[in-house]
Design a protein around this motif. Sequence first.
Motif, PDB file in Angstrom:
ATOM      1  N   ASN A   1     -46.292  72.547 139.488  1.00  0.00           N
ATOM      2  CA  ASN A   1     -45.694  72.051 140.734  1.00  0.00           C
ATOM      3  C   ASN A   1     -44.383  71.318 140.495  1.00  0.00           C
ATOM      4  O   ASN A   1     -43.821  70.731 141.415  1.00  0.00           O
ATOM      5  CB  ASN A   1     -46.680  71.124 141.458  1.00  0.00           C
ATOM      6  CG  ASN A   1     -46.312  70.889 142.905  1.00  0.00           C
ATOM      7  OD1 ASN A   1     -45.826  71.792 143.589  1.00  0.00           O
ATOM      8  ND2 ASN A   1     -46.538  69.675 143.386  1.00  0.00           N
ATOM      9  N   ASN A   2     -43.880  71.344 139.275  1.00  0.00           N
ATOM     10  CA  ASN A   2     -42.629  70.686 138.849  1.00  0.00           C
ATOM     11  C   ASN A   2     -42.493  69.251 139.353  1.00  0.00           C
ATOM     12  O   ASN A   2     -41.441  68.811 139.805  1.00  0.00           O
ATOM     13  CB  ASN A   2     -41.390  71.519 139.214  1.00  0.00           C
ATOM     14  CG  ASN A   2     -41.169  71.780 140.687  1.00  0.00           C
ATOM     15  OD1 ASN A   2     -41.585  72.824 141.172  1.00  0.00           O
ATOM     16  ND2 ASN A   2     -40.518  70.880 141.372  1.00  0.00           N
ATOM     17  N   LYS A   3     -43.607  68.509 139.243  1.00  0.00           N
ATOM     18  CA  LYS A   3     -43.614  67.090 139.588  1.00  0.00           C
ATOM     19  C   LYS A   3     -44.197  66.297 138.422  1.00  0.00           C
ATOM     20  O   LYS A   3     -45.110  66.760 137.742  1.00  0.00           O
ATOM     21  CB  LYS A   3     -44.464  66.824 140.840  1.00  0.00           C
ATOM     22  CG  LYS A   3     -44.032  67.572 142.086  1.00  0.00           C
ATOM     23  CD  LYS A   3     -42.828  66.941 142.725  1.00  0.00           C
ATOM     24  CE  LYS A   3     -42.506  67.599 144.068  1.00  0.00           C
ATOM     25  NZ  LYS A   3     -41.330  66.993 144.711  1.00  0.00           N
TER      26      LYS A   3
ATOM     27  N   PHE B   1     -41.571  72.461 130.835  1.00  0.00           N
ATOM     28  CA  PHE B   1     -42.346  71.495 131.602  1.00  0.00           C
ATOM     29  C   PHE B   1     -43.211  72.204 132.638  1.00  0.00           C
ATOM     30  O   PHE B   1     -44.341  71.779 132.911  1.00  0.00           O
ATOM     31  CB  PHE B   1     -41.418  70.485 132.279  1.00  0.00           C
ATOM     32  CG  PHE B   1     -42.147  69.488 133.139  1.00  0.00           C
ATOM     33  CD1 PHE B   1     -43.035  68.571 132.586  1.00  0.00           C
ATOM     34  CD2 PHE B   1     -41.947  69.456 134.518  1.00  0.00           C
ATOM     35  CE1 PHE B   1     -43.713  67.652 133.372  1.00  0.00           C
ATOM     36  CE2 PHE B   1     -42.622  68.542 135.316  1.00  0.00           C
ATOM     37  CZ  PHE B   1     -43.508  67.639 134.738  1.00  0.00           C
ATOM     38  N   LEU B   2     -42.708  73.274 133.218  1.00  0.00           N
ATOM     39  CA  LEU B   2     -43.465  73.999 134.231  1.00  0.00           C
ATOM     40  C   LEU B   2     -44.754  74.598 133.667  1.00  0.00           C
ATOM     41  O   LEU B   2     -45.716  74.826 134.408  1.00  0.00           O
ATOM     42  CB  LEU B   2     -42.608  75.099 134.852  1.00  0.00           C
ATOM     43  CG  LEU B   2     -41.477  74.621 135.773  1.00  0.00           C
ATOM     44  CD1 LEU B   2     -40.629  75.795 136.226  1.00  0.00           C
ATOM     45  CD2 LEU B   2     -42.042  73.881 136.976  1.00  0.00           C
TER      46      LEU B   2
ATOM     47  N   GLU C   1     -32.956  66.690 136.855  1.00  0.00           N
ATOM     48  CA  GLU C   1     -33.744  67.878 137.169  1.00  0.00           C
ATOM     49  C   GLU C   1     -34.463  68.454 135.957  1.00  0.00           C
ATOM     50  O   GLU C   1     -34.686  69.668 135.852  1.00  0.00           O
ATOM     51  CB  GLU C   1     -32.881  68.938 137.858  1.00  0.00           C
ATOM     52  CG  GLU C   1     -32.303  68.463 139.195  1.00  0.00           C
ATOM     53  CD  GLU C   1     -31.689  69.568 140.020  1.00  0.00           C
ATOM     54  OE1 GLU C   1     -31.388  70.646 139.463  1.00  0.00           O
ATOM     55  OE2 GLU C   1     -31.514  69.351 141.243  1.00  0.00           O
TER      56      GLU C   1
ATOM     57  N   GLN D   1     -37.449  68.264 135.538  1.00  0.00           N
ATOM     58  CA  GLN D   1     -38.750  68.760 136.002  1.00  0.00           C
ATOM     59  C   GLN D   1     -38.746  70.266 136.257  1.00  0.00           C
ATOM     60  O   GLN D   1     -39.812  70.866 136.438  1.00  0.00           O
ATOM     61  CB  GLN D   1     -39.191  68.008 137.263  1.00  0.00           C
ATOM     62  CG  GLN D   1     -38.363  68.274 138.505  1.00  0.00           C
ATOM     63  CD  GLN D   1     -37.177  67.329 138.643  1.00  0.00           C
ATOM     64  OE1 GLN D   1     -36.618  66.888 137.651  1.00  0.00           O
ATOM     65  NE2 GLN D   1     -36.807  67.025 139.878  1.00  0.00           N
ATOM     66  N   PHE D   2     -37.568  70.877 136.259  1.00  0.00           N
ATOM     67  CA  PHE D   2     -37.487  72.321 136.479  1.00  0.00           C
ATOM     68  C   PHE D   2     -37.364  73.104 135.173  1.00  0.00           C
ATOM     69  O   PHE D   2     -37.235  74.328 135.201  1.00  0.00           O
ATOM     70  CB  PHE D   2     -36.310  72.644 137.401  1.00  0.00           C
ATOM     71  CG  PHE D   2     -36.466  72.058 138.779  1.00  0.00           C
ATOM     72  CD1 PHE D   2     -37.388  72.561 139.676  1.00  0.00           C
ATOM     73  CD2 PHE D   2     -35.700  70.960 139.170  1.00  0.00           C
ATOM     74  CE1 PHE D   2     -37.546  72.011 140.939  1.00  0.00           C
ATOM     75  CE2 PHE D   2     -35.847  70.399 140.433  1.00  0.00           C
ATOM     76  CZ  PHE D   2     -36.778  70.926 141.316  1.00  0.00           C
ATOM     77  N   ASP D   3     -37.409  72.398 134.058  1.00  0.00           N
ATOM     78  CA  ASP D   3     -37.347  73.065 132.764  1.00  0.00           C
ATOM     79  C   ASP D   3     -38.572  73.966 132.596  1.00  0.00           C
ATOM     80  O   ASP D   3     -39.701  73.545 132.852  1.00  0.00           O
ATOM     81  CB  ASP D   3     -37.308  72.026 131.648  1.00  0.00           C
ATOM     82  CG  ASP D   3     -37.095  72.658 130.292  1.00  0.00           C
ATOM     83  OD1 ASP D   3     -38.054  73.239 129.756  1.00  0.00           O
ATOM     84  OD2 ASP D   3     -35.970  72.559 129.762  1.00  0.00           O
TER      85      ASP D   3
END
Length: 209
Positions: free
Chosen positions: A49-51, A43-44, A36, A38-40
């Motif tokens: 869109n956290n992808k 990164f956002l 996970e 991508q939820f950092d």
Amino acid sequence: MIDLYTWTTPNGQKVSIMLEEVGLPYRLHPINILAEDQFDPAFLKVAPNNKIPAIVDTDTGLHLMESGAILMYLAEKTGKLWPQDFPTKWRVVEWLMWQMGGPGPFLGQVHHFVKFNPGKSTYAEERYSKEAKRLWGVLDRRLAEVEYVAGDYSIADIAIWPWISRFEWQTVDFANYPNVKRWYLALAARPAVRRGWDVLKEGRAIPMP
């Protein structure tokens, strides 16, 4: 320099293959979606869109998410793999959008229900497996007419190929799609495709029919 935020998914591999093909220098930032990452929050800021994938172009400061947009940006930046003559430009866009709207989401559902959650929903397994075969059929008929999906090798091929590389998960048999097989093997033989597919440099071999 391109900062590439990615993981070993088809969408992520599109961009690493593209970067290898056009020869742009890039720094790899692995985003472990299983952990996970991508939820950092950091990164956002790059990918709201956290992808994955996402990029930051240090030359311009531009950051981009969405693999199709990134392919178009890198093609325009380098002048490679996206011919601008009419109507070839729009043939490339047509097949790029086909991937974004068809094989991407629908083959992804086959992976989810057939590969990772078998037995959870017979309806979903049958629905998405049927659609996978239909999409493979569309691609096979197109490749009976042309060497690459938009005529010459382009970002459209780069977008589609990583999804086809998951064929073992998709309830399809290459024997039924000889034109896809010819095209798939041709791309798999490209050094840039091999490097981009194993973007984390783990020694992962491309699946072969």
